[in-house]
Design an enzyme around this catalytic site. Structure first.
Site, PDB file in Angstrom:
ATOM      1  N   PRO A   2       1.403   1.104  -1.624  1.00  0.00           N
ATOM      2  CA  PRO A   2       2.024   2.178  -0.412  1.00  0.00           C
ATOM      3  C   PRO A   2       1.619   3.441   0.141  1.00  0.00           C
ATOM      4  O   PRO A   2       2.229   3.596  -1.182  1.00  0.00           O
ATOM      5  CB  PRO A   2       3.321   1.415  -0.721  1.00  0.00           C
ATOM      6  N   GLU A   3       1.656   3.849   0.967  1.00  0.00           N
ATOM      7  CA  GLU A   3       1.819   5.401   1.706  1.00  0.00           C
ATOM      8  C   GLU A   3       3.273   5.376   2.220  1.00  0.00           C
ATOM      9  O   GLU A   3       3.546   3.805   2.121  1.00  0.00           O
ATOM     10  CB  GLU A   3       0.656   5.896   1.906  1.00  0.00           C
ATOM     11  N   LYS A  52       7.167   8.205   0.240  1.00  0.00           N
ATOM     12  CA  LYS A  52       7.376   7.080  -0.738  1.00  0.00           C
ATOM     13  C   LYS A  52       8.626   6.516  -1.389  1.00  0.00           C
ATOM     14  O   LYS A  52       8.444   5.860  -2.282  1.00  0.00           O
ATOM     15  CB  LYS A  52       6.304   7.095  -1.637  1.00  0.00           C
ATOM     16  N   ARG A 272      -7.602  11.983  -8.317  1.00  0.00           N
ATOM     17  CA  ARG A 272      -7.786  11.183  -7.353  1.00  0.00           C
ATOM     18  C   ARG A 272      -9.079  11.563  -6.800  1.00  0.00           C
ATOM     19  O   ARG A 272      -9.394  12.493  -7.149  1.00  0.00           O
ATOM     20  CB  ARG A 272      -6.399  11.311  -6.075  1.00  0.00           C
TER      21      ARG A 272
END
Length: 283
Positions: A2-3, A52, A272
DNA sequence: GCTAAATGTTGAT
DNA sequence: TCAACCTTTAGCT
């Protein structure tokens, strides 16, 4: 996975289908037995999303904070709730009985007479007091999906920083809700070179990014997907959309840029993967 | 059936 | 800066 848009969508689903009802709470997996016991029998008052994170208020001023992290997910079953999740279920997995057997490692199950929500794999799932909940919210930055958000506050942090905009955009204490995909797509749409320092961003540029981000996030809440390209826009009516056409650069390393045709690049940044087009993103 | 990757955060080095 | 954590699933065989 999820974002911010996913979490807002989930909060909406809980408000629509679970709020006002009493829950049977349990931890089939066994890792949240004590927490579930605190919630058990209480009524869900409402759910709210900030970035989030999702905060759920239960009767008795009990808050539940859930952060899905990288792999957490809610799985719903019951009256039409299968549709909340983005993924469609295959014919083989149609549930015949209610409630269905927990699938996989379910940390928390919330059950009403009609609906069930199963939480698996969250980074955080904890019961909080009102003051603890406020404290957790204070650590979060501006969320464009919230009415109380203020882009100027986020801009002042960018303005003061030598850190790259690619890293700053991921910081949840500055802007809450952006993840790796929104970051990549937002930077591409603004045609900005990701490695330049935050202080290089001018106010009008930031304002434009904020507007664009708000639009993308709202769209994400509506559709449950992150669609950022013109092709994606056009296919809203016509239907079919190839995976490769959904985004400009995210997860497209080594593939041709939709605009200029040169290879999309990727590199590890802050643990990332950053994706960008060195030809298009020169602003 | 197995492996690697995934839209994330935290805490140690 | 890096590894740990947590679980599912896409993409192989």
């Amino acid at each position: 996975m999820p974002e911010g848009h996913t979490v807002h969508r989930l909060a909406q689903a809980f408000n629509d289908q679970f709020a006002g009802k009493h829950m049977d709470a349990s931890s089939p997996q066994g890792r949240f037995v004590d927490g579930a016991a605190l919630l058990d029998g209480h009524k869900l008052v409402r759910a709210e999303a900030h970035g989030k994170q999702m905060f759920m208020l239960f009767s008795g001023a009990i808050w539940l904070r859930v952060h899905l992290g990288l792999y957490g997910m809610w799985r719903f079953a019951g009256d039409g709730l299968e549709k909340i999740g983005r993924r469609r279920r295959g014919p083989a997995e149609q549930e015949q009985t209610f409630p269905p057997e927990p699938r996989g490692a379910v940390r928390l199950r919330l059950l009403t007479g009609l609906h069930v929500a199963d939480l698996s794999g969250p980074t955080a799932c904890e019961v909080l007091s009102t003051s603890e909940k406020s404290l957790a919210m204070q650590r979060l930055g501006e969320d464009p999906l919230r009415k109380d958000s203020d882009p100027d506050k986020a801009f002042s942090k960018f303005h003061a920083s030598r850190t790259s905009i690619a890293l700053l955009l991921m910081r949840q204490d500055i802007v809450a809700g952006i993840g790796n995909i929104y970051r990549a797509e937002l930077l591409f749409r603004a045609r900005l070179e990701p490695h330049q320092p935050g202080r290089a961003i001018t106010e009008p540029v930031w304002q434009a990014m904020w507007v664009d981000l708000s639009k993308l996030l709202k769209d994400g809440v509506k559709t449950g997907r992150i669609l950022t390209t013109e092709k994606a826009d056009r296919s809203r009516q016509s239907g079919a959309l190839r995976r490769d056409d959904m985004n400009y650069v995210a997860h497209r390393a080594g593939r041709p840029c939709h605009i200029c045709g040169n290879d999309v690049l990727s590199e590890a940044l802050g643990g990332r993967t950053l994706y960008w087009c060195a030809t298009c993103q020169i602003g």
